[in-house]
Write a protein that holds these residues in place. Structure first.
Motif, short mmCIF file in Angstrom:
data_model
loop_
_atom_site.label_atom_id
_atom_site.label_comp_id
_atom_site.label_asym_id
_atom_site.label_seq_id
_atom_site.Cartn_x
_atom_site.Cartn_y
_atom_site.Cartn_z
N MET A 1 -19.14 9.22 -10.76
CA MET A 1 -18.72 9.44 -9.37
C MET A 1 -18.74 8.11 -8.62
N LYS A 2 -17.69 7.87 -7.84
CA LYS A 2 -17.55 6.59 -7.17
C LYS A 2 -18.44 6.51 -5.94
N HIS A 3 -19.08 5.37 -5.75
CA HIS A 3 -19.91 5.13 -4.58
C HIS A 3 -19.27 4.04 -3.72
N TYR A 4 -19.43 4.20 -2.41
CA TYR A 4 -18.83 3.27 -1.45
C TYR A 4 -19.92 2.65 -0.59
N GLN A 5 -19.79 1.36 -0.31
CA GLN A 5 -20.73 0.72 0.60
C GLN A 5 -20.37 1.00 2.06
N LEU A 6 -19.09 1.27 2.32
CA LEU A 6 -18.67 1.68 3.66
C LEU A 6 -17.52 2.66 3.57
N VAL A 7 -17.64 3.77 4.29
CA VAL A 7 -16.55 4.74 4.44
C VAL A 7 -16.29 4.89 5.94
N GLY A 8 -15.04 4.77 6.34
CA GLY A 8 -14.68 4.95 7.75
C GLY A 8 -13.81 6.17 7.94
N ILE A 9 -14.00 6.85 9.05
CA ILE A 9 -13.14 7.97 9.44
C ILE A 9 -12.55 7.63 10.80
N GLY A 10 -11.21 7.61 10.90
CA GLY A 10 -10.63 7.24 12.18
C GLY A 10 -9.14 7.52 12.26
N ASN A 11 -8.57 7.10 13.36
CA ASN A 11 -7.13 7.23 13.54
C ASN A 11 -6.39 6.26 12.62
N ALA A 12 -5.42 6.79 11.89
CA ALA A 12 -4.57 5.96 11.03
C ALA A 12 -3.33 5.60 11.83
N VAL A 13 -3.35 4.43 12.42
CA VAL A 13 -2.31 4.01 13.37
C VAL A 13 -1.62 2.75 12.86
N VAL A 14 -0.31 2.76 12.82
CA VAL A 14 0.44 1.55 12.51
C VAL A 14 0.53 0.71 13.78
N ASP A 15 -0.05 -0.49 13.73
CA ASP A 15 0.05 -1.42 14.86
C ASP A 15 1.36 -2.20 14.76
N VAL A 16 2.11 -2.19 15.84
CA VAL A 16 3.36 -2.96 15.91
C VAL A 16 3.18 -3.97 17.05
N ILE A 17 3.14 -5.25 16.70
CA ILE A 17 2.73 -6.29 17.66
C ILE A 17 3.89 -7.24 17.93
N THR A 18 4.04 -7.60 19.20
CA THR A 18 5.02 -8.61 19.58
C THR A 18 4.49 -9.37 20.79
N LEU A 73 -16.84 -5.78 -0.41
CA LEU A 73 -17.54 -4.52 -0.63
C LEU A 73 -16.56 -3.40 -0.96
N GLN A 74 -17.08 -2.35 -1.62
CA GLN A 74 -16.26 -1.19 -1.97
C GLN A 74 -16.13 -0.29 -0.75
N THR A 75 -14.89 -0.03 -0.33
CA THR A 75 -14.67 0.72 0.91
C THR A 75 -13.66 1.84 0.71
N ALA A 76 -13.72 2.80 1.63
CA ALA A 76 -12.74 3.89 1.67
C ALA A 76 -12.45 4.22 3.11
N PHE A 77 -11.25 4.74 3.36
CA PHE A 77 -10.86 5.15 4.71
C PHE A 77 -10.29 6.56 4.66
N ILE A 78 -10.72 7.37 5.63
CA ILE A 78 -10.27 8.75 5.76
C ILE A 78 -9.47 8.87 7.05
N GLY A 79 -8.20 9.24 6.94
CA GLY A 79 -7.34 9.39 8.11
C GLY A 79 -6.04 10.06 7.72
N ARG A 80 -5.32 10.56 8.71
CA ARG A 80 -4.10 11.32 8.46
C ARG A 80 -2.84 10.53 8.80
N VAL A 81 -1.89 10.51 7.87
CA VAL A 81 -0.54 10.00 8.14
C VAL A 81 0.45 11.05 7.65
N ARG A 82 1.66 10.97 8.18
CA ARG A 82 2.70 11.92 7.76
C ARG A 82 3.49 11.34 6.57
N ASP A 83 4.15 12.22 5.87
CA ASP A 83 5.01 11.84 4.76
C ASP A 83 6.33 11.30 5.31
#
Length: 328
Positions: A1-18, A73-83
């Motif tokens: 089973m995989k172990h993570y040093q950091l797991v984040g849960i948050g908004n999955a947002v594409v940043d568009v910068i200008t 470090l070994q990391t994972a992110f939990i968030g929702r994006v559309r197909d």
């Protein structure tokens, strides 16, 4: 089973910068220097107005996870994006950066992938116009116990606490992490999040969390009082409190002591991601069992690096910076 040093849960947002000057902001009706939510139509109008776009996977906690991952470090992110196109861009970009993106894009979603149109003025001030899209629909079903239960550190994004399903998901994720021997905490994200849900915020912090990170205004908002009083009250209900105070440095209360760490003033090119990368440096230090003062210094260095260029993620090998400063 995989172990993570950091797991984040948050908004999955594409940043568009200008870049944009003040006259352009006025023309488009964009209020300078703040984050405001926009609807779908407004987001499409603003996106079409942008020239020389820099597109990057964003979201506050996602940026923090990326910063920690870049430090090895070994990391994972939990968030929702559309197909959709932006959703696939986001998922691929996170994976390409070595982060386990836990959730596959949602098929047949009712709303598009979240995006934030960020206009950076010549003085470095950022004006963020965020369309939340599908990311706010996160529920417990999106948080695999095999991931949350195997996290050394869990990091939650306050913005998702605006929704009842998000509150439940946060509590369950925090409890799973703690049951597995890890620690869980939250980025307050915004004083207005606290204003809307103060009792629930305080209950979560007191009963389910081991640490809280916020800036001075966010910490003050928890108890609607001055900074020092709010800091003391927060420490009474949470073992570790990290408060950033812009040019006045960082205050950390934990292990029965207080550490105040100054910052070196830097003229920002783009302030986007400063708080996110401070958290990355601090949590990296925490995950690698550093002293709290060292954690804060690492956070300050990561924040200083990210505001020296456009974009919310590091472009420098921060481990080399830590080594140069005698922190590695």
């Amino acid at each position: 089973m995989k172990h993570y040093q950091l797991v984040g849960i948050g908004n999955a947002v594409v940043d568009v910068i200008t870049h944009a000057d003040d006259s352009f902001l006025d023309l488009m009706g964009i209020e300078k220097g703040i984050m405001q939510l926009v609807d779908r139509d407004r987001s499409e109008t603003l996106y079409a107005s942008m020239n020389d776009r820099l597109q990057t996977p964003g979201g506050a906690v996602a940026n923090t996870v990326a910063g920690v991952g870049a430090l090895g470090l070994q990391t994972a992110f939990i968030g929702r994006v559309r197909d959709d196109a932006l959703g696939h861009f986001y998922a691929s970009a996170m994976t390409d950066n070595g982060i386990d993106f836990v959730n596959p894009p949602v098929e047949n979603g009712d709303v598009p992938t979240s995006r934030s149109m960020i206009f950076v003025a010549p003085d470095g001030e950022r004006s963020m116009n965020t369309y939340l899209g599908i990311s706010t629909g996160l529920t417990s079903a999106d948080v695999p116990p095999a991931v949350s239960g195997n996290a050394r550190i869990m990091f939650l994004e306050g913005y998702l606490f605006d929704h009842d399903a998000g509150k439940t998901a946060f509590r369950e994720a925090a409890r799973a992490t703690k049951a597995g021997g890890g620690m869980a905490g939250i980025a307050i994200s915004d004083p207005f999040c606290v204003e809307r849900h103060r009792a629930d915020f305080l209950s979560l912090i007191e009963n389910d969390l081991d640490y809280v990170i916020g800036n001075q205004h966010e910490i003050e908002s928890l108890f609607q009082t001055d900074f020092e009083t709010a800091l003391a009250k927060t420490t009474e209900i949470c073992p570790l409190v990290i408060a950033t105070r812009s040019g006045d440095g960082v205050s950390v209360l934990g292990d029965g002591r207080r550490v105040d760490v100054p910052v070196q003033e830097v003229t920002p090119v783009d302030a986007t991601g400063a708080g996110d990368q401070f958290a990355a440096g601090f949590l990296y230090g925490l995950a690698t069992n550093r002293d709290l003062e060292v954690c804060a210094k690492m956070g300050n260095l990561c924040a200083a690096e990210v505001i020296s260029h456009v974009g919310p993620r590091p472009q420098t090998d921060m481990m080399k910076v830590f080594e140069k400063e005698g922190l590695a």
